[in-house]
Design an enzyme around this catalytic site. Sequence first.
Site, PDB file in Angstrom:
ATOM      1  CB  CYS A 245      48.746   0.995 -18.212  1.00 15.03           C
ATOM      2  SG  CYS A 245      49.216   0.853 -20.018  1.00 15.03           S
TER       3      CYS A 245
ATOM      4  CG  HIS B  16      45.488  -4.190 -21.914  1.00 13.68           C
ATOM      5  ND1 HIS B  16      45.820  -3.187 -22.121  1.00 13.68           N
ATOM      6  CD2 HIS B  16      45.225  -5.037 -22.789  1.00 13.68           C
ATOM      7  CE1 HIS B  16      46.142  -3.088 -23.779  1.00 13.68           C
ATOM      8  NE2 HIS B  16      45.750  -4.356 -23.900  1.00 13.68           N
TER       9      HIS B  16
END
Length: 111
Positions: free
Chosen positions: A35, A23
């Site tokens: 992201c 992430h």
Amino acid sequence: MIQVTIKKHGPSGKITSFTMEGHAEFAEYGKDLVCAAATAVSFGALNAILSLTEAKLQIEQGRNGGFLRCIVPENIPDGEQEKVQLLLEGMVVSLQTIERDYSKHININFH
């Protein structure tokens, strides 16, 4: 951090697979621009390949996000392979652009 691994075939330089995992942790969930960008670029490339070619990619996704792997089969006819490679190389260029501006949140490696 998002780790992207691009595997290429030695002599031909063709992309044989890519894996994205992790992430970005740029911002809180739902507001993470790095992201969102990496996801849009990678899924956009895969959707384009699936829509515009006859290639049957092997795609694996994590249930909770944070993982995407695509393996390009070797038995794709040359004309289709050229299209697949062009779309994947476009994806790589876009990911590298994100990496250039957000290197603390995304890293790309080639093998």
